[in-house]
Design a protein around this motif. Structure first.
Motif, short mmCIF file in Angstrom:
data_model
loop_
_atom_site.label_atom_id
_atom_site.label_comp_id
_atom_site.label_asym_id
_atom_site.label_seq_id
_atom_site.Cartn_x
_atom_site.Cartn_y
_atom_site.Cartn_z
N ILE A 159 6.01 37.96 -4.55
CA ILE A 159 5.03 37.00 -4.04
C ILE A 159 4.79 37.21 -2.55
CG2 ILE A 159 4.64 34.54 -3.56
CD1 ILE A 159 6.09 33.92 -6.19
N TYR A 160 5.86 37.43 -1.81
CA TYR A 160 5.71 37.66 -0.36
C TYR A 160 4.92 38.93 -0.08
CZ TYR A 160 6.78 38.78 4.46
OH TYR A 160 6.65 39.12 5.78
N LEU A 161 5.34 40.03 -0.68
CA LEU A 161 4.68 41.31 -0.40
C LEU A 161 3.23 41.32 -0.87
CD1 LEU A 161 7.54 43.81 -1.37
CD2 LEU A 161 6.84 43.07 0.92
N ASN A 162 2.96 40.59 -1.94
CA ASN A 162 1.61 40.58 -2.49
C ASN A 162 0.67 39.64 -1.74
OD1 ASN A 162 -0.07 41.71 -4.55
ND2 ASN A 162 -0.10 39.72 -5.57
N ASN A 163 1.22 38.81 -0.84
CA ASN A 163 0.38 37.82 -0.18
C ASN A 163 0.49 37.80 1.34
OD1 ASN A 163 -0.93 36.03 -2.42
ND2 ASN A 163 1.17 36.36 -3.10
N THR A 164 1.44 38.49 1.90
CA THR A 164 1.55 38.48 3.35
C THR A 164 0.42 39.24 4.01
OG1 THR A 164 2.93 39.08 5.24
CG2 THR A 164 3.08 40.50 3.31
N LEU A 210 10.29 36.32 -5.78
CA LEU A 210 9.96 35.85 -4.43
C LEU A 210 9.55 37.02 -3.53
CD1 LEU A 210 12.76 33.18 -3.87
CD2 LEU A 210 10.32 32.77 -4.25
N VAL A 211 10.24 38.13 -3.66
CA VAL A 211 9.88 39.32 -2.88
C VAL A 211 8.47 39.79 -3.25
CG1 VAL A 211 10.40 41.76 -2.50
CG2 VAL A 211 12.24 40.08 -2.48
N TRP A 217 -3.21 31.33 -1.10
CA TRP A 217 -2.43 32.56 -1.22
C TRP A 217 -3.08 33.68 -0.41
CZ3 TRP A 217 2.20 31.82 -3.03
CH2 TRP A 217 2.43 30.86 -4.01
N TRP A 272 -1.36 34.00 -6.37
CA TRP A 272 -0.20 34.73 -5.84
C TRP A 272 0.00 36.07 -6.54
CZ3 TRP A 272 3.79 35.71 -9.29
CH2 TRP A 272 3.80 34.94 -10.46
#
Length: 335
Positions: free
Chosen positions: A23-28, A20-21, A265, A241
């Motif tokens: 996915i977040y860092l790679n897409n925020t 989850l971390v 994404w 993602w």
């Protein structure tokens, strides 16, 4: 055994947390490369008369429901395109139809019945005959009491060749209105004579069949259809993602409904950066995709976009939207 289960659960939780971390860092967009510049503005049909969308269907005669005119321009004409570019458009969208003598006319509707003083289709007439048609004949804002453009549209239907000669260094999005592959083949034949640099300023969209036919003859062309959108976005939604970019997303055009865009994404900046790298143009249209003609036509509409949005924007009122981003750099359209 219980201790082993606790360890397994702990490791599973840790793996999911790390995923989850990632996915977040790679897409925020908060960590995305900053994007500079103003949005890319696409003027639908040039600077045209707009109309109420309430209860509209494919058979609705939109010329009979226009708002009271605020400017003198009619869609898909040389003056309307000139006005759109002067107002600040980066690209103008136009619609094409074939004629009886196999020329490429610039006109939107399936038939001539709604807007003009003749009946039938463009394929029933030669281009010379269409030049005598009054394309402003059917416009009314008061239920037929007055027709403010009657007599003013004679000779205003251009050919695609005339458009490209009139604006030799401007960008256009060319819409093939039918599902006939012959339309794509005919357009490809006409475009194949253009220099490579000129072709790069053009994009083409429409039905799956004519777009595929055009792409087969002009593989270097930038195109879009429902089929090309699906080939790009379905695998992107599944694996984007990770940063994966489907090959179908490269060197194409994507028109993304505003209500669908947040599902992508990395939306907005990470997604836009990825598409820039893939040489793909992203245009946001209004609504949920039920009507791809819906645009951002007022300052209130623009507020629905993400802050500092710098991708493409579809608008039916370039005269209202361009000043929000380009200020005094845009010229006032001639009246």
């Amino acid at each position: 055994m219980k201790r082993l289960k606790r360890i397994v659960r702990s490791k599973t939780f840790m793996i999911l947390a790390l995923l989850l971390v990632f996915i977040y860092l790679n897409n925020t967009s908060l960590l995305a490369k900053p994007r500079d510049g103003s949005p890319f503005l696409l003027a639908h049909r040039g600077l045209a008369q707009t109309f109420t969308m309430e209860g509209i269907t494919n058979d609705t005669c939109t010329a009979e429901r226009i708002y009271p005119p605020e400017h003198p321009y009619l869609e898909n004409t040389l003056p309307s395109m000139e006005a759109a570019f002067q107002a600040g458009a980066d690209m103008v969208e136009l619609d094409i139809k074939l004629t009886k003598d196999d020329q490429i006319a610039v006109f939107h509707d399936w038939t001539l019945d709604c807007r003009t003083n003749v009946k039938g289709m463009t394929t029933d007439y030669t281009m010379a005959e269409l030049k005598k048609v009054d394309i402003g004949y059917g416009y009314t804002a008061d239920g037929g009491q007055t027709y403010p453009f009657r007599g003013k549209g004679v000779g205003l239907m251009p050919t695609l060749d005339e458009v490209l000669k009139q604006f030799p260094d401007r960008s256009f999005l060319i819409h093939m209105k039918s599902s006939d592959p012959k339309e794509g083949t005919r357009l490809a034949d006409a475009m194949s004579a253009l220099p490579e640099q000129r072709l790069k300023q053009l994009a083409f969209y429409g039905g799956d069949e004519p777009v595929a036919a055009l792409k087969a003859k002009l593989p270097e062309a930038r195109v879009m259809s429902i089929a090309t959108m699906k080939r790009c976005l379905i695998p992107y939604l599944a694996a984007g993602w990770t940063g994966y970019m489907p090959s179908a997303c490269k060197h194409t055009e994507l028109h993304i409904p505003e209500k669908i865009a947040p599902l992508l994404w990395g939306w907005p900046n990470r997604f836009l950066n990825r598409m820039d790298k893939a040489d793909t143009r992203v245009i946001v249209v209004g609504g949920d995709g039920s009507d791809f003609s819906s645009g951002f036509d007022s300052p209130e509409d623009i507020k629905r976009l993400p802050a500092h949005y710098s991708g493409g924007i579809w608008t039916n009122r370039i005269d209202r939207i361009a000043p929000l981003f380009k200020g005094s750099s845009a010229e006032e359209p001639a009246t």
